[in-house]
Design an enzyme around this catalytic site. Structure first.
Site, PDB file in Angstrom:
ATOM      1  N   ASN A   1     -10.019  -3.529   1.322  1.00  0.00           N
ATOM      2  CA  ASN A   1      -9.665  -3.406  -0.086  1.00  0.00           C
ATOM      3  C   ASN A   1     -10.910  -3.101  -0.906  1.00  0.00           C
ATOM      4  O   ASN A   1     -12.034  -3.144  -0.398  1.00  0.00           O
ATOM      5  CB  ASN A   1      -9.025  -4.703  -0.600  1.00  0.00           C
ATOM      6  CG  ASN A   1      -7.651  -4.955  -0.017  1.00  0.00           C
ATOM      7  OD1 ASN A   1      -6.924  -4.028   0.310  1.00  0.00           O
ATOM      8  ND2 ASN A   1      -7.289  -6.214   0.108  1.00  0.00           N
TER       9      ASN A   1
ATOM     10  N   HIS B   1       0.824  -1.216   0.000  1.00  0.00           N
ATOM     11  CA  HIS B   1       0.000   0.000   0.000  1.00  0.00           C
ATOM     12  C   HIS B   1       0.860   1.270   0.000  1.00  0.00           C
ATOM     13  O   HIS B   1       0.498   2.273   0.600  1.00  0.00           O
ATOM     14  CB  HIS B   1      -0.969   0.013   1.185  1.00  0.00           C
ATOM     15  CG  HIS B   1      -1.944  -1.117   1.181  1.00  0.00           C
ATOM     16  ND1 HIS B   1      -3.111  -1.093   0.440  1.00  0.00           N
ATOM     17  CD2 HIS B   1      -1.926  -2.328   1.796  1.00  0.00           C
ATOM     18  CE1 HIS B   1      -3.760  -2.234   0.605  1.00  0.00           C
ATOM     19  NE2 HIS B   1      -3.065  -3.002   1.423  1.00  0.00           N
TER      20      HIS B   1
END
Length: 526
Positions: free
Chosen positions: A146, A68
């Site tokens: 997500n 990320h």
């Protein structure tokens, strides 16, 4: 991927055999499963191999996030409906932010890609992170998820292996789809996620028109201490849009920051993106009537049995002032829950809960929660002192500064009163390393393939064939065999795209099963 064997860098680093060990030199007998009470969990803290593995993994990059790394963010608010569907939400959770219709809670959201680095294109095929920090009156709640509602693995033991397989080759520093599919072909639980990822759903058009999901299973707890299983889903009011591979490449040729710009410019124009938060609720238990384990993060809960129930809406209406101070330094953790929210025994969630906050203490520092973007919007009073970059002391009004321990009769901090009955689920079972019983690795992937439109199926096959073409033939054959378990047409079309004979692949698998039984040597027990 080269097969050439090179000499080790030093004699001391050379293993005498290719046996996996810990850094202590202990042989690893099971690298697939956490040690849990029963096959479903919960997880125990003495998982030394896992702790060594995950804490080293958390410290692999300085200072960029291991995963990320590429992100964009914005401020906003969450407004609760005061109900879950048509029911009083207090029946299920006592979390204060949900109770009063119209109540607004400040939030900060960070969107991100997962595998690629901090300046990578936002057009790459990759899951997208969707992390929300709620600054509630009871402290922070982080809902970390997500855009896709499932994941590649179900056991946290495999997380470092998964990321290593997806990251660039440690020798060439080039991402290698042969390595990716080598891991996937030996991890059939990942097929559901792979089916989503290589379809147009693997490249969202932007962050505003993207779903979000908590992925893992959590719990809600009411005033009486009763708990239910819950899954969280963000549904965009702007609609959902995805890109084909060719469309993404054309956009990347013009600008590789398009999703960050899209979010920033929309908010600047006053076109504030909005999502509705929905939950699925299930009674706490094993649910033997299902053909999968509800705690399995690779599975969807069927909507016809566990409908999406709206609980509130989120609006992003303010851009950041400084990217580094806010987007880069914001720190999320799956263990950051407020009263009325709780953990399930989901083995992936329990591993993430240790790993995420441990990563932030390493990456940002032991006092990362004193940064404005991470600090709760309420009084903080702790007995934690010192550490790198401490710039204030968490003293309460009237607290004796000489007392940094509890209990004390000298004016120190005291324990809070309970907000309700404790949730005390009963756990009993042998301490084991086992896979869950109901894996069902192929059914939902096959159902998803059949639910896709013709366009989505065509894109899926084309993208898979393109990614698999450079993998070794044995890996291609394993993947075709696995896709065929999901749906015969699925496997056949991938095989045809790779110019493989799908029947030959199946025959090889059947021959291997028979050969092992026929050629096995009998032995006497001892």
């Amino acid at each position: 991927m080269s097969e050439t064997k090179k000499p080790p860098t030093s004699v001391t680093d050379t293993p005498k055999e290719q046996t996996l060990t810990t850094r202590q030199g202990h042989p690893v007998y099971d690298n697939q499963n956490l040690r849990t009470i029963g096959s479903r969990g919960p997880t125990t803290l003495e998982n030394y191999h896992f702790l060594e593995k995950i804490t080293h993994f958390d410290r692999e990059r300085i200072p960029e996030r291991v995963v990320h790394a590429r992100g964009a963010g914005a401020h906003g608010y969450f407004e609760t409906y005061g109900k879950v569907g048509d029911e009083n939400i207090a029946n299920y959770t006592r979390a204060k932010l949900f109770q009063e219709a119209g109540k607004r809670t400040p939030v900060f959201v960070r969107f991100s890609s997962v595998i690629h680095g901090g300046h990578s294109p936002e057009t790459l095929r990759d899951p997208r992170g969707f992390a929300v920090k709620f600054y509630t009156e009871d402290g922070n709640w982080d809902l970390v998820g997500n855009n896709l509602k499932v994941f590649f693995i179900r056991d946290a033991m495999k997380f470092p292996d998964m990321v290593h397989a997806f990251k660039p080759d440690p020798v060439t520093n080039v991402q290698d789809m042969g390595r990716f599919f080598d891991f996937i072909s030996n991890t059939p639980e990942a097929l559901h996620m792979v089916t989503f990822l290589f379809s147009p759903w693997g490249i969202p058009a932007n962050y505003r028109q993207m779903q979000g999901s908590g992925v893992n299973t959590y719990k809600w707890v009411n005033q009486d201490g009763e708990g239910v299983l819950v899954k969280y889903h963000w549904e965009p009011r702007q609609g959902i849009k995805n890109l084909t591979q060719e469309e993404a490449e054309a956009i990347q040729a013009k600008d590789f920051n398009h999703a960050t710009l899209d979010l920033y410019k929309a908010i600047e124009r006053g076109e504030f993106p909005e999502w509705e938060l929905c939950v699925q609720i299930m009674s706490d238990g094993e649910h033997p009537e299902l053909d999968f384990d509800p705690l399995d993060a690779t599975k969807l809960w069927p909507e016809d049995r566990f409908p999406f129930l709206p609980v509130g809406r989120m609006v992003l209406d303010r851009n950041v002032v400084d990217y580094h101070a806010e987007v880069e330094q914001v720190a999320f953790g799956t263990g950051v829950l407020v009263d009325g929210l709780d953990f399930s025994d989901d083995k992936l969630l329990q591993g993430r809960t240790f790993s995420y906050s441990d990563t932030q203490r390493y990456r940002v520092g032991s006092n990362y929660l004193q940064l404005p973007i991470n600090a709760p919007q309420k009084q903080v009073a702790t007995n934690q002192r010192g550490g790198q970059m401490a710039y204030r002391v968490d003293l309460a009004l009237g607290q004796n500064p000489h007392v940094n321990y509890e209990p004390s009769s000298l004016g120190g901090l005291r324990e809070a009163k309970s907000a309700g009955k404790d949730h005390t689920p009963t756990v009993q079972g042998p301490l084991v390393r086992q896979k869950i019983a109901r894996q069902n690795n192929f059914q939902q992937a096959g159902e998803r393939y059949r639910l896709f439109s013709d366009f989505e199926r065509d894109e899926l096959i084309k993208n898979l064939v393109g990614a698999l073409k450079d993998a070794r033939e044995d890996i291609q054959e394993r993947m075709v065999f696995l896709f065929s378990q999901c749906d015969e047409d699925y496997g056949r079309r991938v095989a045809e795209g790779l110019s493989l004979d799908v029947q030959s692949v199946k025959d090889k698998q059947d021959q291997a099963v028979s050969q092992a039984e026929e050629q096995g040597h009998e032995a006497q027990p001892y």
